[in-house]
Design a protein around this motif. Structure first.
Motif, PDB file in Angstrom:
ATOM      1  N   ALA A  94       0.827  -1.202   0.000  1.00  0.00           N
ATOM      2  CA  ALA A  94       0.000   0.000   0.000  1.00  0.00           C
ATOM      3  C   ALA A  94       0.866   1.260   0.000  1.00  0.00           C
ATOM      4  N   GLN A  97       2.227   1.854  -3.520  1.00  0.00           N
ATOM      5  CA  GLN A  97       1.212   2.421  -4.407  1.00  0.00           C
ATOM      6  C   GLN A  97       1.015   3.909  -4.108  1.00  0.00           C
ATOM      7  N   SER A  98       1.010   4.262  -2.838  1.00  0.00           N
ATOM      8  CA  SER A  98       0.854   5.676  -2.478  1.00  0.00           C
ATOM      9  C   SER A  98       2.036   6.505  -2.950  1.00  0.00           C
ATOM     10  N   VAL A 101       1.484   7.158  -6.678  1.00  0.00           N
ATOM     11  CA  VAL A 101       0.417   8.138  -6.899  1.00  0.00           C
ATOM     12  C   VAL A 101       0.899   9.540  -6.538  1.00  0.00           C
ATOM     13  N   ILE A 157      -7.159   4.905  -9.175  1.00  0.00           N
ATOM     14  CA  ILE A 157      -5.900   5.622  -9.102  1.00  0.00           C
ATOM     15  C   ILE A 157      -6.018   7.027  -9.701  1.00  0.00           C
ATOM     16  N   ARG A 160      -7.366   9.575  -7.317  1.00  0.00           N
ATOM     17  CA  ARG A 160      -6.402   9.914  -6.261  1.00  0.00           C
ATOM     18  C   ARG A 160      -5.337  10.865  -6.782  1.00  0.00           C
ATOM     19  N   VAL A 229      -2.281  12.270  -1.386  1.00  0.00           N
ATOM     20  CA  VAL A 229      -2.447  10.835  -1.606  1.00  0.00           C
ATOM     21  C   VAL A 229      -3.076  10.173  -0.382  1.00  0.00           C
ATOM     22  N   ASP A 233      -6.526   8.171  -0.698  1.00  0.00           N
ATOM     23  CA  ASP A 233      -6.611   6.778  -0.251  1.00  0.00           C
ATOM     24  C   ASP A 233      -7.653   6.601   0.843  1.00  0.00           C
ATOM     25  N   GLY A 242      -4.368   2.056  -0.745  1.00  0.00           N
ATOM     26  CA  GLY A 242      -3.128   2.754  -0.447  1.00  0.00           C
ATOM     27  C   GLY A 242      -2.926   2.809   1.054  1.00  0.00           C
ATOM     28  N   THR A 266       4.100   6.569   7.036  1.00  0.00           N
ATOM     29  CA  THR A 266       3.606   7.714   6.273  1.00  0.00           C
ATOM     30  C   THR A 266       4.424   8.963   6.581  1.00  0.00           C
TER      31      THR A 266
END
Length: 292
Positions: A94, A97-98, A101, A157, A160, A229, A233, A242, A266
């Motif tokens: 996840a 993917q973030s 993006v 996606i 986002r 993002v 998400d 995400g 994060t």
């Protein structure tokens, strides 16, 4: 009468040769790279240690035993999550993917923001017409637009990325426009005397003068793209989740250890993105304008 001259033999006392002093070995100077690395690492370690101390203090001194599960201590957070593939594999997927993006949204924001500012910098009329739209993008709450974006574009996606662009584009517009307008009047007069075109003036005068402001906007946009993002998400749950989607899932389940680990990852992601563009700023702009 013969006079005998006697010469006395004067024997000078032997002087022992002075022992030669051994030259002291010159101390090796500290490497500038090592010194700079220590100057950056030591405060960071101290800050992390202080944060951990506050975390432990709140967990064990402020919260009661019945509420301690709401803020588990650091060793419990890492011990309950790092060694469990069923938690780490979805979380890292996840996060990746973030990252993708956020980078896509940042690139689009940079392109749109710089193009928008360069158009506005041509005439005062274009600035008066186009700048209010940039202000609207900045002032309208993104949480009010998120449902509409989901309805119009779906919840994948692409939606986002749009959220990232809306959040991150304004710093690029504002800072680039400020930089393009920062060239001095004598410099503009010189280009006017040489009868340069608008494109030549833009490429050879305004853009070089705007580089510090552009990189400032780039750093701000990089941080905001991470926020974008997470927001996207958090609200768009369809498709592969995400890191923001996992934050919502962990919150609803009260899975505190995975939740805090996701928050830490994060935060680290945001710090890495901001630091990377800050280093790029120093590497490119520092050569022209000194240490920044």
């Amino acid at each position: 009468m013969s006079t005998e001259l006697s010469t006395e033999l004067i024997v000078e006392p032997e002087v022992e040769p002075a022992t030669k002093a051994r030259p002291e070995k010159p101390s090796r100077p500290t490497s500038p790279v090592l010194h700079g690395l220590l100057a950056k690492v030591v405060p960071m370690i101290a800050a992390l240690a202080g944060l951990a101390a506050v975390w432990y203090a709140v967990t064990y001194l402020v919260l009661g035993e019945d509420k301690r599960f709401l803020l588990p201590p650091p060793h419990q957070v890492f011990g309950e999550t790092l060694g469990r593939p069923e938690i780490m594999q979805p979380m890292l997927a996840a996060l990746w993917q973030s990252v993708m993006v956020a980078l896509a949204g940042l690139v689009i924001s940079v392109v749109i923001g710089m193009a928008w500012a360069m158009v506005m910098a041509q005439t005062r009329l274009l600035e008066k017409v186009l700048y209010p739209y940039a202000v609207i993008l900045q002032t309208v709450p993104i949480l009010a637009l998120t449902p509409l974006i989901g309805i119009w574009m779906g919840y994948g996606i692409a939606a986002r990325i749009v959220v990232c662009v809306i959040i991150a584009v304004f710093p690029m517009i504002a800072n680039t426009l400020f930089g393009l307008q920062s060239a001095t009047a004598p410099a503009h007069d010189l280009f006017t005397l040489n009868r340069t075109t608008r494109l030549q003036r833009l490429l050879k005068l305004q853009l070089p003068a705007a580089m510090p402001a552009i990189f400032t906007g780039l750093r701000n946009a990089a941080g905001l793209s991470v926020i974008g993002v997470i927001v996207g998400d958090f609200y768009f749950q369809q498709g592969s989740p995400g890191i923001g989607g996992l934050l919502r899932v962990y919150t609803l389940r009260l899975s505190m250890e995975p939740l805090f680990l996701a928050i830490i990852l994060t935060a680290l992601f945001g710090v890495v993105v901001f630091s990377a563009f800050a280093a790029l700023d120093r590497g490119v702009i520092g050569k022209w304008y000194g240490e920044r």
